[in-house]
Design a protein around this motif. Structure first.
Motif, PDB file in Angstrom:
ATOM      1  N   ARG A  57      44.712 -32.486  61.256  1.00  0.00           N
ATOM      2  CA  ARG A  57      45.888 -32.893  62.021  1.00  0.00           C
ATOM      3  C   ARG A  57      46.134 -31.894  63.164  1.00  0.00           C
ATOM      4  NH1 ARG A  57      51.660 -32.872  61.055  1.00  0.00           N
ATOM      5  NH2 ARG A  57      51.628 -31.827  63.067  1.00  0.00           N
ATOM      6  N   LYS A  62      54.528 -33.352  71.371  1.00  0.00           N
ATOM      7  CA  LYS A  62      55.433 -32.886  70.333  1.00  0.00           C
ATOM      8  C   LYS A  62      56.872 -33.354  70.563  1.00  0.00           C
ATOM      9  CE  LYS A  62      54.540 -31.024  67.352  1.00  0.00           C
ATOM     10  NZ  LYS A  62      54.001 -31.600  66.101  1.00  0.00           N
ATOM     11  N   PRO A  63      57.457 -34.006  69.591  1.00  0.00           N
ATOM     12  CA  PRO A  63      58.854 -34.445  69.705  1.00  0.00           C
ATOM     13  C   PRO A  63      59.794 -33.300  69.342  1.00  0.00           C
ATOM     14  CG  PRO A  63      57.909 -35.192  67.627  1.00  0.00           C
ATOM     15  CD  PRO A  63      56.857 -34.365  68.297  1.00  0.00           C
ATOM     16  N   GLU A  95      49.911 -37.592  66.779  1.00  0.00           N
ATOM     17  CA  GLU A  95      51.056 -38.475  67.064  1.00  0.00           C
ATOM     18  C   GLU A  95      51.008 -39.013  68.485  1.00  0.00           C
ATOM     19  OE1 GLU A  95      54.897 -36.855  66.044  1.00  0.00           O
ATOM     20  OE2 GLU A  95      55.966 -38.480  67.069  1.00  0.00           O
ATOM     21  N   GLN A 113      49.475 -41.408  64.565  1.00  0.00           N
ATOM     22  CA  GLN A 113      50.721 -41.113  63.836  1.00  0.00           C
ATOM     23  C   GLN A 113      51.924 -41.600  64.628  1.00  0.00           C
ATOM     24  OE1 GLN A 113      50.987 -37.245  62.000  1.00  0.00           O
ATOM     25  NE2 GLN A 113      53.077 -36.946  62.712  1.00  0.00           N
ATOM     26  N   GLY A 115      55.703 -40.824  64.508  1.00  0.00           N
ATOM     27  CA  GLY A 115      56.516 -39.788  63.895  1.00  0.00           C
ATOM     28  C   GLY A 115      57.881 -40.287  63.457  1.00  0.00           C
ATOM     29  N   SER A 116      58.546 -39.404  62.738  1.00  0.00           N
ATOM     30  CA  SER A 116      59.841 -39.730  62.150  1.00  0.00           C
ATOM     31  C   SER A 116      60.836 -40.266  63.189  1.00  0.00           C
ATOM     32  CB  SER A 116      60.378 -38.449  61.518  1.00  0.00           C
ATOM     33  OG  SER A 116      61.514 -38.695  60.771  1.00  0.00           O
ATOM     34  N   ARG A 117      60.859 -39.607  64.337  1.00  0.00           N
ATOM     35  CA  ARG A 117      61.835 -40.008  65.375  1.00  0.00           C
ATOM     36  C   ARG A 117      61.544 -41.369  65.973  1.00  0.00           C
ATOM     37  NH1 ARG A 117      60.863 -35.238  64.593  1.00  0.00           N
ATOM     38  NH2 ARG A 117      62.384 -33.564  64.633  1.00  0.00           N
ATOM     39  N   LYS A 138      55.512 -42.528  59.585  1.00  0.00           N
ATOM     40  CA  LYS A 138      56.385 -41.589  58.885  1.00  0.00           C
ATOM     41  C   LYS A 138      57.780 -42.184  58.713  1.00  0.00           C
ATOM     42  CE  LYS A 138      55.076 -37.115  59.196  1.00  0.00           C
ATOM     43  NZ  LYS A 138      55.200 -35.745  59.732  1.00  0.00           N
ATOM     44  N   ARG A 168      58.440 -37.880  54.526  1.00  0.00           N
ATOM     45  CA  ARG A 168      58.521 -36.538  55.132  1.00  0.00           C
ATOM     46  C   ARG A 168      59.917 -35.940  55.036  1.00  0.00           C
ATOM     47  NH1 ARG A 168      62.162 -35.581  58.429  1.00  0.00           N
ATOM     48  NH2 ARG A 168      61.001 -34.591  60.117  1.00  0.00           N
ATOM     49  N   ASP A 200      54.380 -35.482  53.181  1.00  0.00           N
ATOM     50  CA  ASP A 200      54.309 -34.326  54.084  1.00  0.00           C
ATOM     51  C   ASP A 200      55.337 -33.300  53.607  1.00  0.00           C
ATOM     52  OD1 ASP A 200      54.783 -32.490  56.134  1.00  0.00           O
ATOM     53  OD2 ASP A 200      55.104 -34.000  57.686  1.00  0.00           O
ATOM     54  N   HIS A 203      57.176 -30.750  56.584  1.00  0.00           N
ATOM     55  CA  HIS A 203      58.418 -31.130  57.260  1.00  0.00           C
ATOM     56  C   HIS A 203      59.503 -31.491  56.255  1.00  0.00           C
ATOM     57  CE1 HIS A 203      55.368 -31.543  60.440  1.00  0.00           C
ATOM     58  NE2 HIS A 203      56.331 -31.065  61.200  1.00  0.00           N
ATOM     59  N   MET A 227      49.900 -34.227  53.512  1.00  0.00           N
ATOM     60  CA  MET A 227      49.610 -33.659  54.833  1.00  0.00           C
ATOM     61  C   MET A 227      50.338 -32.326  54.903  1.00  0.00           C
ATOM     62  SD  MET A 227      49.793 -35.270  58.601  1.00  0.00           S
ATOM     63  CE  MET A 227      51.509 -35.666  58.809  1.00  0.00           C
ATOM     64  N   GLU A 229      50.847 -28.444  56.965  1.00  0.00           N
ATOM     65  CA  GLU A 229      50.632 -27.654  58.177  1.00  0.00           C
ATOM     66  C   GLU A 229      49.993 -26.307  57.827  1.00  0.00           C
ATOM     67  OE1 GLU A 229      53.695 -29.572  61.374  1.00  0.00           O
ATOM     68  OE2 GLU A 229      54.376 -27.748  60.375  1.00  0.00           O
TER      69      GLU A 229
HETATM   70  C1  PEP Z   1      54.568 -33.945  62.759  1.00  0.00           C
HETATM   71  O1  PEP Z   1      54.026 -34.332  61.720  1.00  0.00           O
HETATM   72  O2  PEP Z   1      53.957 -33.331  63.637  1.00  0.00           O
HETATM   73  C2  PEP Z   1      55.994 -34.223  63.001  1.00  0.00           C
HETATM   74  C3  PEP Z   1      56.547 -34.011  64.176  1.00  0.00           C
HETATM   75  O3  PEP Z   1      56.642 -34.676  61.926  1.00  0.00           O
HETATM   76  P1  PEP Z   1      57.945 -35.618  61.834  1.00  0.00           P
HETATM   77  O4  PEP Z   1      57.732 -36.753  62.793  1.00  0.00           O
HETATM   78  O5  PEP Z   1      57.930 -36.030  60.398  1.00  0.00           O
HETATM   79  O6  PEP Z   1      59.114 -34.764  62.175  1.00  0.00           O
END
Ligand code: PEP
Ligand code: MN
Length: 262
Positions: A57, A62-63, A95, A113, A115-117, A138, A168, A200, A203, A227, A229
């Motif tokens: 991964r 990045k969010p 993602e 991916q 992501g959560s958001r 997610k 997550r 995950d 997170h 998953m 990190e």
């Molecule tokens: C990620 O897995 O990189 C991540 C940003 O996770 P999440 O969307 O679950 O916050």
């Protein structure tokens, strides 16, 4: 409105190269939160490959909560991630947050991916469903089980069934942990959809010392994989260092997990 496609009557397996999510083997996805440099991701890929990890991964888009925090290397990072994959033979997951990058991410990454958001980003869900890659969906950090199920159904309604779900953690009243890892979601989502479900803990909890017990817990309650990190030097990480394991810590965890009987 009821679900029309994902009704959980039969278990669905999702194939990624020669790996099967939802098969006998528990899948280990590991790597840094973000691709930070060519060297960082290649070093990570080689170390993780040697430890028997199945999927690499690394976030390139990045969010981040703050617009001033590291936003990822974008397409340059994607190039490094691909190089790490080519060098080691590891499939990659990353993602995608915007429809305009779906073509390039689909051509480069094995798994896309969401992501959560973006679990609630219905136009993005409809768009990603048109690509052949498996999608890791997610759970939104404030999503109920029903909302998460319906987001998966958005993908299925477009014809996609190679979906992997990922618990997550959800926001709770408690701030000790980053989120509340909801392991009840694992058997529920498997029962409701038949899809593979992974967890995950990174997170979900946000504290590296808790990765081992919660990884064990996730697998014991039926998760098809986890998953985690992992970073060559978590103290220097540009994102999520406090929840990242270094290579030795990860090796200790994974060696112990490999001994487990499920
Ligand atoms: C990620 O897995 O990189 C991540 C940003 O996770 P999440 O969307 O679950 O916050
Ligand atoms: Mn992260």
């Amino acid at each position: 409105m009821a679900r029309k496609i994902l009704k959980g009557s039969d278990p669905i397996q999702v194939k990624v190269r020669d790996l099967v999510f939802g098969g006998e083997e528990k899948i280990m996805i590991a790597g840094p939160c973000s691709v930070e440099s060519r060297q960082q991701i290649i070093e990570s890929a080689k170390a993780l490959k040697a430890m028997g990890v199945h999927v690499l991964r690394g976030g390139v888009f990045k969010p981040r909560t703050s617009p001033y925090a590291f936003q990822g290397l974008g397409l340059e990072g994607l190039k490094y991630l691909k190089e790490a994959s080519d060098l080691t033979g590891l499939p990659i997951i990353t993602e995608c947050m915007e429809e305009k990058y779906l073509d390039i991410v689909s051509q480069t990454a094995d798994i896309i991916q969401i992501g959560s958001r973006n679990m609630y980003n219905y136009p993005l869900l409809k768009a990603v469903a048109k690509y052949p890659n498996p999608v890791l969906l997610k759970r939104g950090f404030s999503a109920t089980i029903h909302e998460w199920l319906m987001s998966a159904e958005y993908l299925a309604a477009e014809g996609k069934t190679n979906i992997i779900l990922c618990e997550r953690g959800v926001r709770s009243m408690d701030t000790y942990t980053r989120n509340m890892l909801d392991l009840t979601a694992v058997p529920i989502m498997k029962m409701e959809t038949g899809l593979p479900v992974i967890v995950d803990p990174s997170h979900g909890i946000g504290i590296r010392e808790l990765m081992l017990p919660m990884t064990k817990g996730a697998l014991a309650c039926g998760a098809d994989g986890v998953m985690l990190e992992v970073h060559p030097n978590p103290d220097q990480a540009l994102c999520d260092g406090e929840q990242s394991l270094d290579f030795d810590q990860f090796k200790g965890l994974y060696d112990e997990i490999k001994q487990m009987k499920y």
